[in-house]
Design an enzyme around this catalytic site. Structure first.
Site, PDB file in Angstrom:
ATOM      1  N   ASP A  62      35.204  43.013  36.113  1.00  0.00           N
ATOM      2  CA  ASP A  62      36.141  41.903  36.219  1.00  0.00           C
ATOM      3  C   ASP A  62      35.598  40.895  37.229  1.00  0.00           C
ATOM      4  O   ASP A  62      34.392  40.699  37.320  1.00  0.00           O
ATOM      5  CB  ASP A  62      37.514  42.456  36.641  1.00  0.00           C
ATOM      6  CG  ASP A  62      38.679  41.667  36.080  1.00  0.00           C
ATOM      7  OD1 ASP A  62      38.837  40.501  36.479  1.00  0.00           O
ATOM      8  OD2 ASP A  62      39.434  42.211  35.250  1.00  0.00           O
ATOM      9  N   HIS A  95      41.955  38.293  39.927  1.00  0.00           N
ATOM     10  CA  HIS A  95      42.246  39.056  38.711  1.00  0.00           C
ATOM     11  C   HIS A  95      41.791  40.513  38.797  1.00  0.00           C
ATOM     12  O   HIS A  95      42.529  41.439  38.442  1.00  0.00           O
ATOM     13  CB  HIS A  95      41.601  38.374  37.500  1.00  0.00           C
ATOM     14  CG  HIS A  95      42.033  38.926  36.191  1.00  0.00           C
ATOM     15  ND1 HIS A  95      41.273  39.811  35.454  1.00  0.00           N
ATOM     16  CD2 HIS A  95      43.152  38.717  35.468  1.00  0.00           C
ATOM     17  CE1 HIS A  95      41.899  40.123  34.335  1.00  0.00           C
ATOM     18  NE2 HIS A  95      43.050  39.464  34.317  1.00  0.00           N
ATOM     19  N   SER A 252      45.738  41.964  29.787  1.00  0.00           N
ATOM     20  CA  SER A 252      44.985  42.483  30.930  1.00  0.00           C
ATOM     21  C   SER A 252      45.770  43.589  31.629  1.00  0.00           C
ATOM     22  O   SER A 252      45.229  44.652  31.948  1.00  0.00           O
ATOM     23  CB  SER A 252      44.691  41.365  31.930  1.00  0.00           C
ATOM     24  OG  SER A 252      43.693  40.504  31.468  1.00  0.00           O
TER      25      SER A 252
END
Length: 467
Positions: A62, A95, A252
């Protein structure tokens, strides 16, 4: 695969400034935990009485993970950044930290902060880009496999047909050969086309649902989706603006929860293969009434909504090593882990992932031909002996009873080995028609009229994300 960023900060809500950890009053700190509707939804205490994911490493490919966040300190391993900029441990985008917290979050202090589904597991952070800003996911997958990951979380969504990126396809196959489960999000633009890398054969593709088990309108769908999991109004740890927490929607989040559930299962059943772990998650999933009139599989729900406790406790036969995952191509079979019972040669229950034929094994070797020839001679001798003996005595009475093998009456035709699944057989993995999704995701404009808006537990202002 052309990688598109799976998180978008869109100017709606996260936690207010009063929730900064440096001086958060008790009521505000409780608001973080209270807003995690997934905690009672999963019934964490019940799940953790069986497994917390201890000893399992989950790679998060990520934007990197901020290991200094108090909700995940001690749960993040040294990682890898192909770009060389140190993003794996000092991310500029929250994120990856968000996803890590949903997997291994343990909160902090007395009942404050974010809890993940598998707090006993460890996260292996891997940055997703090269020094030139290109896609480093294939390299990241192989690095994760080589450094002890048993589950790989890919909360990413990109443009690309299955097997269109040779490096990605080979990396997924590499993970399959080494018994590592890859979990990826179906995508966030509401199309009937599963995004890459979730559409790659061998990947467990996940869609998103809300707290009522209704599919999120922007969750991509198709027959490659095997599961759905919570992905709406999800609170996670990670700096959004000046705050240390975020709230957002997307596949996600549902991917992170599914990866965490896989870690729980791998800790509880260490001898199961990656495919058998996926099989447990699929066969224990809740069947929502909204799914295609109750019929499963459903292109939006797959085989249902993730149910970690049932995955840990239901009596589910191990089945074939590959489980419901589509076979990867051009790779040798992965051996079953030590301690896994094999099937004694039953053709309906292969001991390992199917072995693809290479150019070197397209013909029969001399040893095989010799064995076939010897068998043919023996068969002729036996026929002669039987014919002679049949002339000397009356025909014997046929043996009674059931044959020792073969399909039982009424069993469905199964696309892979093992006991017949409790639900319908797994779908054939196929590419989808239609145009590829556009780069990026459209800004959130609120939910469709048939669904009411979600209540914001944090008041007005801040950011929200679609990831």
């Amino acid at each position: 695969m052309t990688l598109t960023k799976a998180v978008r900060l869109l100017g709606a809500t996260t936690l207010t400034g009063a929730l900064l950890l440096s001086a958060a009053p008790t009521a505000s700190a409780d608001q973080v935990r209270d807003a995690q509707w997934t905690n009672p939804y999963f019934d964490l205490d019940k799940v953790w009485s069986v497994s917390k994911g201890d000893g399992v490493v989950v790679a998060v490919i990520d934007t990197g993970v901020d290991a200094s966040h108090p909700d995940i300190t001690g749960s993040v391993l040294p990682g890898y950044d192909p770009s060389g900029s140190g993003q794996d441990k000092q991310p500029s985008d929250p994120h990856g930290t968000n996803m890590a917290s949903l997997i291994v979050g343990h909160g902090h202090g007395s009942g404050t902060g974010v809890l993940g589904l598998a707090p006993g597991a460890k996260v292996l952070p891997i940055y997703r880009e090269t020094a030139a800003g290109g896609d480093a996911i294939p390299e990241g997958i192989k690095w994760a496999v080589d450094h002890g990951a048993k589950v790989i979380n890919l909360s990413q969504a990109g443009v690309g047909e299955p097997k269109s990126d040779a490096e990605l396809t080979e990396a997924v196959a590499y993970a399959a050969r080494h018994d590592v489960l890859i979990v990826a999000g179906a995508g966030n633009d509401g199309r009937g086309k599963v995004a890459s890398p979730a559409n790659e054969p061998g990947v467990l593709a996940v869609g998103a649902t809300d707290k009522s088990d209704v599919v999120w309108p922007k969750s991509n769908y198709g027959s490659q989706v095997l599961l759905t999991a919570p992905g709406v109004g999800i609170v996670s740890a990670g700096s959004c603006g000046s705050n240390q927490y975020c709230i957002g929607d997307g596949t996600s989040d549902s991917t992170a929860f599914t990866s965490a559930a896989a870690a729980l299962v791998r800790a509880k059943f260490p001898n199961l293969t990656a495919g058998q772990v996926a099989d447990r998650l699929v066969k224990s999933a809740k069947a929502p009434t909204a799914a295609n009139g109750g019929k499963l599989p459903d292109p939006h729900y797959g085989y249902g909504v993730l149910s970690p406790y049932d995955a840990l406790t239901k009596d589910i036969p191990a089945g074939s090593a590959q489980g419901p995952l589509a076979a990867t191509s051009g790779d040798e079979a992965a051996p079953a882990p030590s301690g896994v019972a094999t099937t004694g040669g039953d053709p309906e229950q292969p001991d390992a992932l199917p072995q693809a034929r290479s150019s070197s094994d397209s013909g029969l070797g001399a040893g095989v031909l010799a064995a076939v020839g010897a068998g043919a001679v023996l068969l002729v001798v036996l026929i002669v002996v039987v014919a002679v003996r049949s002339r000397r005595r009356p025909n014997p009475v046929p043996p009674q009873g059931q044959p020792p093998y073969g399909a039982q009456p009424g069993w469905p035709q199964l696309p892979y080995g093992g006991q017949p699944p409790q639900q319908q057989g797994y779908p054939q993995q196929q590419p989808y028609g239609g145009q590829p999704p556009q780069q990026g995701y459209p800004p959130q404009q609120g939910y469709p009229p048939q669904q009411g808006p979600y209540q914001n537990p944090y008041g007005q202002g801040g950011n929200q994300s679609q990831r």
